[in-house]
Design a protein around this motif. Structure first.
Motif, short mmCIF file in Angstrom:
data_model
loop_
_atom_site.label_atom_id
_atom_site.label_comp_id
_atom_site.label_asym_id
_atom_site.label_seq_id
_atom_site.Cartn_x
_atom_site.Cartn_y
_atom_site.Cartn_z
N GLY A 1 -34.83 7.60 33.91
CA GLY A 1 -35.91 8.19 34.71
C GLY A 1 -35.44 9.47 35.39
O GLY A 1 -36.14 10.49 35.37
N ALA B 1 -43.42 8.22 34.36
CA ALA B 1 -43.82 6.82 34.12
C ALA B 1 -45.00 6.76 33.15
O ALA B 1 -45.05 5.90 32.26
N ASP C 1 -41.63 0.65 30.00
CA ASP C 1 -41.93 0.47 31.42
C ASP C 1 -40.87 1.18 32.25
O ASP C 1 -39.70 0.79 32.23
N ALA C 2 -41.30 2.24 32.96
CA ALA C 2 -40.35 3.04 33.74
C ALA C 2 -39.64 2.18 34.79
O ALA C 2 -38.46 2.38 35.07
N GLY D 1 -36.20 2.65 33.73
CA GLY D 1 -35.90 3.97 34.33
C GLY D 1 -34.52 4.06 34.96
O GLY D 1 -33.93 5.14 34.99
#
Ligand SMILES: Nc1ncnc2c1ncn2[C@@H]1O[C@H](COP(=O)(O)OP(=O)(O)OP(=O)(O)O)[C@@H](O)[C@H]1O
Length: 222
Positions: free
Chosen positions: A98, A113, A122-123, A127
């Motif tokens: 991220g 996101a 799914d961040a 992330g």
């Protein structure tokens, strides 16, 4: 068929040749080629035919040791995103996913996101992980997110599915196709795999022993 597209090219090549500086050998000859907005094109050819060199010529960033002659014309401030064969090649190995997507593209956490969600990631869950903590398929999805985050008019991908199994290949092609549809970015993808053209609903350009031949490429014109 690939989608119809407006005719003003993002990029055009005319009378282009790429030669090896040391030997003078012609590595690639491109009589005429144009990429128009929103088009999808697959570049096919045998190993060593010149697919990667064509992609480099389109980006304008050639490897060392080669010389370009002829005319390459690009739209003003053309942004190009790039997806490598293995997603890890696009990523810093030590930075969380991220954080690096935000840092490299200047995008907000919310936008990162959203774009990760577009490729099924799914961040929140991924992330904070570093590249070594993701699978090859997940890394390829992250690389695709990175390529699209900069809102490029053109995304170029070099063998983006050749290191993936069939299921991941099909998912990756669906994502590339979906993202090019929703963003309007043109897509040029080099591959050995004939299924990539149908998976992307793309036109075809063939590279045969260093010569570019325009096939049924909608959006790519001679
Ligand atoms: N920097 C360079 N200097 C000189 N010759 C090069 C250079 N890079 C590539 N070549 C040569 O250009 C030709 C085309 O290479 P290219 O990498 O574009 O092939 P390719 O079709 O992408 O092959 P593959 O599918 O195996 O990746 C090859 O003969 C290669 O040896």
């Amino acid at each position: 068929m690939a989608r119809s597209a407006p005719s003003t090219p993002l990029l055009s090549l005319r009378g282009v040749s790429v030669t090896a500086r040391r030997t003078g050998e012609t590595l690639l000859a491109i009589p005429a080629l144009a990429v128009v907005p929103g088009s999808r094109t697959v570049v096919m050819g045998l190993s060593g035919a010149g697919k990667s060199m064509l992609l480099s010529t389109l980006t304008g960033r050639l490897p060392g040791g080669v010389v370009l002659a002829g005319t390459r014309t690009a739209a003003d401030r053309l942004r190009i995103g790039f997806v490598p064969q293995r997603g890890a090649e696009a990523l810093h190995p030590l930075l969380p996913i991220g954080k690096q997507l935000r840092a490299v593209t200047g995008s907000s956490a919310a936008r990162v996101a959203r774009v990760l969600a577009d490729v099924g990631l799914d961040a929140g869950a991924l992330g904070r992980r570093r590249p070594a903590e993701l699978s090859g398929g997940q890394l390829q999805r992250v690389a695709i997110s990175l390529a699209f985050l900069g809102s490029p008019a053109l995304v170029i991908a070099d063998e983006p599915t050749s290191a993936l199994d069939n299921t991941s290949r099909d998912e990756t092609l669906a994502m590339l196709r979906g993202l090019s549809d929703t963003t309007g970015s043109a897509l040029v993808v080099a591959t050995h795999d004939p299924l990539v053209q149908s998976g992307l609903d793309a036109g075809l350009v063939r590279v045969e022993a260093g010569r570019v031949c325009v096939g049924d490429a909608a959006g790519v014109a001679a």
